[in-house]
Design an enzyme around this catalytic site. Structure first.
Site, PDB file in Angstrom:
ATOM      1  N   LYS A 290      68.345  25.837  76.361  1.00 52.64           N
ATOM      2  CA  LYS A 290      67.856  27.087  76.219  1.00 52.64           C
ATOM      3  C   LYS A 290      66.258  26.961  75.994  1.00 52.64           C
ATOM      4  O   LYS A 290      65.840  26.097  75.386  1.00 52.64           O
ATOM      5  CB  LYS A 290      68.345  27.565  74.668  1.00 52.64           C
ATOM      6  N   GLU A 379      83.749  37.734  64.028  1.00 51.24           N
ATOM      7  CA  GLU A 379      83.704  38.603  63.107  1.00 51.24           C
ATOM      8  C   GLU A 379      84.984  39.068  62.469  1.00 51.24           C
ATOM      9  O   GLU A 379      85.075  38.989  61.104  1.00 51.24           O
ATOM     10  CB  GLU A 379      83.170  39.945  63.520  1.00 51.24           C
ATOM     11  N   ARG A 407      83.930  45.121  65.313  1.00 53.34           N
ATOM     12  CA  ARG A 407      85.035  44.218  65.879  1.00 53.34           C
ATOM     13  C   ARG A 407      86.149  43.737  64.888  1.00 53.34           C
ATOM     14  O   ARG A 407      87.125  43.027  65.167  1.00 53.34           O
ATOM     15  CB  ARG A 407      84.433  43.012  66.380  1.00 53.34           C
TER      16      ARG A 407
END
Length: 648
Positions: A290, A379, A407
């Site tokens: 990244k 979640e 969610r």
């Protein structure tokens, strides 16, 4: 913001769509990758946006569009904040300077924006399910040639939805390729057993090399069914002998390939070309960095996830400079206040699904790592984990972005509310969040929370109120689930560290006295009312202002007083006009026979796009100007009705 013209490199300037890309020689692809990386660095440094994730997939993006016949072959990104190179190569380079700006292109893939954006992706872990659905539809239509590719990060792979999709994909007999982009990062460093599992794969290359050598050797021989079966048996034997790592994916019915270097564009092209010829569901594991190609971003990937504007030469990120103290971000008030409370109450635990920096739970994680936990992009698990802890007498502060909480709605109802467990939900990024747009707006939490029994639902108008609500939520006599919702960004109080005070549950407060018109607000939007009132006072109009603080339980005593005293009522909320504070007041009026004139201000019943929060508040009509305009309009209507009545 004035447009600064940024010129693409010589090769990139010739590419409008992937058909142009496919005209390049393989030798030119490395040059194109360099130009594309430099172009994104230039663009984000000047205009802002997601940064490190996009630098990590330059070579992959080029290879995918070079090998596959997009948009016929369908590509799904997960999560979409890594799709900048994809957008630039698919017809949007000339408008890319409008990325995430009001009226401009979205920062995420969006079906209405381009046929190359096959699926809207703002939240994580949806790509495998979506791509599998597309692949099954192609199979149903008899199209056996179309390829379907899901690019998913190792952070997104931790979510249950990804495993549900892989479990189905393995028995689907579809042309589905899952590309696992493994960089050990989502926004913050990844956590959990899957991270260790993938590390085991990447640090055990012996099996992968032997397997490649085996298939290379057999590739030179005539491949009968018998030789293929023999190769598969030898491969399985090597797998069992040398490593257990690839068994997870292959046990789910996915042929596993890799890991390979995700920054070697030639190797990616060769591998993807080979995989196109292999039917059935398969997974390619690539290793990327990244922030690749920009040293500061490689060094601190979390900081450079979305750094804002910066000087690309020295890597200095621009910061607001003010001669006076500025209000803190609400998320930092949450994080520092939670740490303060946890130092006083040893039963307090902090939980977040993959957002320790974004939510500022990082402060508690640094000081109390045994009491604050990042559970990954999960979640649903975060909510039920919190519920389990609450059954044992712990006071859990579960911090989740408002739109991410959607969610875990089932878990909120079944595992927390029905059992009436005193979990504290701190919903960050409530309301219109700004440049991230429709997928991230916390527009619906007030509406979707209000029908759930046992919940206490609150929203602070400022930092002091937020601290007091957090303090109140952990008191021993608070035995119900407690929701505190607050917006993204800065508050209004530079001097915010005030002594804690208990807030009476279900009680609002009067902010300003007035006549004729009463404005009822909840949360940070009450500050817009304060500004609007100042504007109206210069015109001789003096509305009363009440901060309700709680959506549930409503302050019914206060509502009776207000409705009996003021003929005109305006409600203001940074949430959906349907189902929130305005709806609650309308229901209360109907139940008790009130006929006051009511105007509900908030987020309208449509998808609100991206832009600066102030631009979006204005568009939706509940910034200070919109509130003032609504009051003037209602007073004018009253005058017209009165005049009309006297003429009769």
């Amino acid at each position: 913001m004035a447009n600064i013209e940024i010129q693409p490199g010589p090769l990139l300037s010739q590419i409008e769509y992937p058909d142009d890309l496919r005209k390049l020689s393989r030798e030119q692809l490395n040059i194109l990758c360099d130009e594309l990386r430099e172009y994104i660095i230039d663009m984000v440094s000047v205009y802002g946006g997601h940064f490190a994730a996009n630098l990590g997939v330059i070579e992959l993006t080029v290879a995918l569009h070079y090998v596959f016949q997009t948009p016929y072959d369908q590509l799904v990104w997960d999560v979409g904040h890594q799709a900048y190179a994809h957008k630039i190569l698919t017809g949007r380079r000339k408008v890319f300077h409008t990325n995430r700006r009001y009226g401009g292109i979205s920062g995420f893939p969006r079906r209405s924006e381009s046929i190359y954006d096959t699926f809207g992706v703002g939240h994580s872990s949806t790509s495998i399910s979506a791509a599998l659905g597309m692949a099954m539809a192609a199979k149903y239509a008899g199209d056996t040639q179309r390829q379907h590719i899901a690019v998913i990060g190792d952070g997104a792979m931790t979510a249950g939805l990804a495993f549900e999709a892989m479990n189905h994909a393995g028995v689907s007999d579809t042309n589905l390729l899952i590309i696992l982009n493994d960089n050990c990062m989502s926004i913050d460093p990844n956590v959990g057993a899957l991270k260790e599992y993938l590390t085991d794969i990447t640090t055990s290359p012996t099996y992968n090399k032997l397997r490649q050598d085996l298939w290379r050797l057999l590739g030179k021989l005539p491949m009968s069914d018998i030789s293929r079966e023999l190769a598969a048996k030898i491969e399985a034997g090597l797998k069992g002998l040398l490593t257990r790592s690839s068994n997870l994916f292959e046990a789910l019915g996915l042929r596993y390939f890799g890991p390979i270097d995700g920054h070697n564009v030639q190797k990616l092209v060769d591998t993807l070309t080979d995989l196109k010829q292999i039917p059935g569901p398969k997974l390619l594991h690539i290793i990327t960095v990244k922030g690749k190609g920009y040293a500061p971003a490689e060094k601190d990937q979390t900081k450079w996830h979305a750094p804002g504007l910066f000087d690309k030469v020295n890597g200095e990120i621009q910061k607001k400079i003010s001669p006076t103290p500025q209000p803190p971000k609400y998320q930092d008030v949450f994080g520092l206040t939670l740490l303060e409370l946890a130092e006083q109450n040893d039963k307090i635990i902090g939980i977040t699904p993959a957002m320790p920096s974004g939510s500022s739970l990082k402060f508690m994680m640094e000081k109390m790592p045994h009491r604050a936990f990042d559970v990954g992009i999960c979640e649903q698990h975060a909510v039920t984990l919190s519920a389990g802890m609450a059954t044992q007498g712990l006071k859990v502060y579960c911090t989740i972005y408002s739109s991410f909480m959607q969610r875990a709605y089932d878990q909120l109802i079944h595992d927390v509310a029905i059992q009436d467990l005193p979990v504290v939900f701190c919903l960050d990024r409530a309301g219109l969040v700004g440049e991230d747009g429709a997928t991230h707006h916390g527009a619906y939490d007030l509406a979707y929370l209000r029908p759930i029994p046992n919940l206490i639902i609150s929203a602070p108008m400022n930092e002091e109120e937020m601290r007091n609500l957090m303090y109140t939520a952990q008191l021993p006599h608070i035995t119900h689930p407690f929701v505190i919702r607050y917006p993204r960004g800065e508050g209004v109080m530079p001097d915010w560290r005030k002594p804690f005070r208990e807030v009476p549950i279900g009680k609002g407060r009067q902010i300003a006295e007035g006549k004729e018109v009463a404005i009822l607000s909840i949360g940070h939007a009450g500050n817009f009312v304060t500004e609007a009132s100042k504007m109206l006072l210069t015109e001789g109009i003096q509305p009363a202002h009440f901060d309700m603080r709680f959506l549930k339980p409503l302050d019914e005593e206060l509502l009776h007083q207000v409705l009996q005293q003021f003929p005109i009522i305006v409600t203001v909320e940074d949430g959906s006009r349907i189902g929130g504070l305005g709806s609650a007041v309308a229901e209360f009026m109907a139940l008790h026979g009130y006929h006051n004139q009511l105007r509900i201000l908030g987020i309208p019943d449509r998808v609100v796009e991206h832009g600066k929060p102030a631009e979006l508040h204005h568009e939706c009509g509940y910034d200070a100007e919109g509130i003032a305009a609504a009051v003037r309009s209602l007073l004018q209507e009253k005058v017209m009705v009165s005049t009309s009545g006297s003429n009769c």
